[in-house]
Design a protein around this motif. Structure first.
Motif, PDB file in Angstrom:
ATOM      1  N   PHE A 275      38.474  43.309  48.484  1.00 33.05           N
ATOM      2  CA  PHE A 275      38.298  42.098  49.277  1.00 33.05           C
ATOM      3  C   PHE A 275      38.240  42.433  50.762  1.00 33.05           C
ATOM      4  CE2 PHE A 275      42.782  42.842  49.469  1.00 33.05           C
ATOM      5  CZ  PHE A 275      43.244  42.266  50.649  1.00 33.05           C
TER       6      PHE A 275
ATOM      7  N   ALA B 204      42.589  45.152  44.448  1.00 32.36           N
ATOM      8  CA  ALA B 204      41.583  44.109  44.681  1.00 32.36           C
ATOM      9  C   ALA B 204      40.579  44.571  45.736  1.00 32.36           C
ATOM     10  CB  ALA B 204      42.252  42.817  45.121  1.00 32.36           C
TER      11      ALA B 204
ATOM     12  N   LEU C 265      47.559  42.296  47.108  1.00 36.23           N
ATOM     13  CA  LEU C 265      46.170  42.483  46.679  1.00 36.23           C
ATOM     14  C   LEU C 265      45.731  43.935  46.840  1.00 36.23           C
ATOM     15  CD1 LEU C 265      44.652  39.198  48.158  1.00 36.23           C
ATOM     16  CD2 LEU C 265      44.866  39.759  45.728  1.00 36.23           C
TER      17      LEU C 265
ATOM     18  N   PHE D 291      35.440  40.067  47.011  1.00 39.64           N
ATOM     19  CA  PHE D 291      35.532  38.680  47.470  1.00 39.64           C
ATOM     20  C   PHE D 291      36.029  38.659  48.910  1.00 39.64           C
ATOM     21  CE2 PHE D 291      39.696  39.666  45.822  1.00 39.64           C
ATOM     22  CZ  PHE D 291      40.609  38.918  46.547  1.00 39.64           C
TER      23      PHE D 291
ATOM     24  N   LEU E 140      38.683  36.856  51.607  1.00 42.64           N
ATOM     25  CA  LEU E 140      39.896  36.069  51.794  1.00 42.64           C
ATOM     26  C   LEU E 140      39.858  35.533  53.222  1.00 42.64           C
ATOM     27  CD1 LEU E 140      42.553  35.367  50.223  1.00 42.64           C
ATOM     28  CD2 LEU E 140      43.624  37.221  51.505  1.00 42.64           C
TER      29      LEU E 140
ATOM     30  N   GLN F  78      46.412  36.440  41.627  1.00 44.71           N
ATOM     31  CA  GLN F  78      45.530  36.347  40.468  1.00 44.71           C
ATOM     32  C   GLN F  78      44.650  35.107  40.549  1.00 44.71           C
ATOM     33  OE1 GLN F  78      45.366  38.826  38.212  1.00 44.71           O
ATOM     34  NE2 GLN F  78      43.601  37.781  37.297  1.00 44.71           N
TER      35      GLN F  78
ATOM     36  N   ARG G  35      41.708  35.718  43.288  1.00 48.20           N
ATOM     37  CA  ARG G  35      40.672  36.728  43.102  1.00 48.20           C
ATOM     38  C   ARG G  35      39.750  36.367  41.933  1.00 48.20           C
ATOM     39  NH1 ARG G  35      44.086  42.077  41.770  1.00 48.20           N
ATOM     40  NH2 ARG G  35      41.998  42.969  41.569  1.00 48.20           N
TER      41      ARG G  35
END
Length: 339
Positions: A122, A120, A115, A95, A97, A84, A87
């Motif tokens: 990413f 998420a 994730l 996003f 990583l 959390q 992100r």
């Protein structure tokens, strides 16, 4: 530390004699410079040839070596909160990583799985100077996490961060393990500054710090009862024999480690048990060692919470969240740009 060899203890090339090719290689230059110092030193970055990497995998499984399994448990325990924190606030915002020195990705996969499971959006960007290491990691991820978007980057850390700075969107940068502890304080300050400089206010860092604890426990982690760490340290000399034509007799060298609780520094050395001359055929050069003279090979600093906050602040960063294990052995710390 025993008295160092005299300043003229390392021979030089005769006038008009050209240096062999190995003398101008990064390893050749490093060895000649490091072993010409009054207090001799070699960088731990050269530990990791194939045999060194194999031995380090054994070290991580030793009962005395707590950092790897402790951070693994920490990430497992706090994966939801860490995920959390990394992100963006908007759940649909993509996003990057970005991981510096991803290795085999064992610990990172805890976060990657979490994730992905939480939807998420990413892209995972593992960074390493070794293309072979990245190819191995990418292959394992294709098998284990086939839906993961992966963009490996073969580059040093600074170059990778510069490249990523031009990409839109949030960047979450990982520097796991206790690698930050291998830097001397001034070098650590410059390294953290180099991480902070390209970050936007919305970007985040996750950095692993090994914490100060029982000094006996720390020292044992770097001088295990099975002698694997000793073989790992001595393998550096074997590598110089293989790659630079040196004639180190490993039977005349010992592994030695000490821990200073005042500075938090574990220091590892190779100790010459007798006076000797070591020849480097590939360098056309030799170095003299006094009996019980040492080669400093590694630092591994241990930290306190106030020390982490102070180091972050001095580098233009601020502590946002601090995650640790049940015993307070290790911390994974979320940092943000302070500006």
């Amino acid at each position: 530390m025993p008295a160092p060899a005299a300043p003229n203890s390392a021979s030089t090339l005769p006038a008009g004699h050209s240096a062999p090719p190995a003398a101008t290689s990064p390893l050749g230059r490093h060895v000649r410079e490091g072993l010409s110092r009054p207090f001799k030193t070699l960088s731990s970055m050269y530990f990791y040839d194939d045999e060194g990497s194999r031995l380090f995998q054994q070290i991580m499984a030793l009962p005395e070596y707590y950092p790897t399994r402790t951070e693994f448990g920490l990430l497992s325990r706090h994966q939801e909160a860490i995920g959390q924190a990394l992100r963006p606030s908007s759940p649909d915002e993509p996003f990057f990583l970005l991981e510096l020195g991803a290795g085999d990705g064992l610990k990172t996969k805890i976060l990657l799985r979490h994730l992905l499971a939480t939807g998420a959006r990413f892209t995972y960007v593992p960074v390493d100077i070794s293309s072979a290491a990245l190819e191995g990691l990418a292959a394992s991820l294709r098998t284990e996490l086939p839906t993961l978007r992966v963009e490996p980057v073969v580059a040093d850390y600074a170059e990778a961060l510069r490249l990523m700075a031009s990409r839109p969107g949030r960047k979450a940068v990982l520097f796991l393990g206790s690698n930050i502890g291998n830097f001397l304080p001034d070098d650590r300050h410059r390294f953290l500054q180099s991480l902070a400089r390209p970050l936007t206010p919305d970007d985040r860092l996750l950095v692993g710090f090994d914490l100060q604890k029982d000094p006996r426990l720390i020292r044992a982690a770097y001088d295990d009862s099975q002698g694997v760490t000793a073989r790992f340290n001595l393998n550096l000399l074997h590598r110089l024999n293989q790659e630079l034509g040196a004639d180190f007799d490993l039977g005349q060298w010992q592994h030695y480690t000490d821990y200073d609780p005042l500075s938090g520094a574990v220091r590892s050395f190779l100790v010459s048990s007798q006076a000797q001359t070591v020849h480097f055929t590939a360098l056309d050069w030799q170095a003299e060692f006094a009996a019980w003279e040492m080669i400093h090979t590694e630092n591994s600093y241990k930290f306190t919470r106030p020390g982490i906050s102070a180091a972050a602040q001095a580098s233009g960063l601020a502590v946002e969240e601090f995650f640790t294990d049940e015993q307070d052995y290790f911390a994974d710390v979320i940092l943000r740009p302070a500006r």
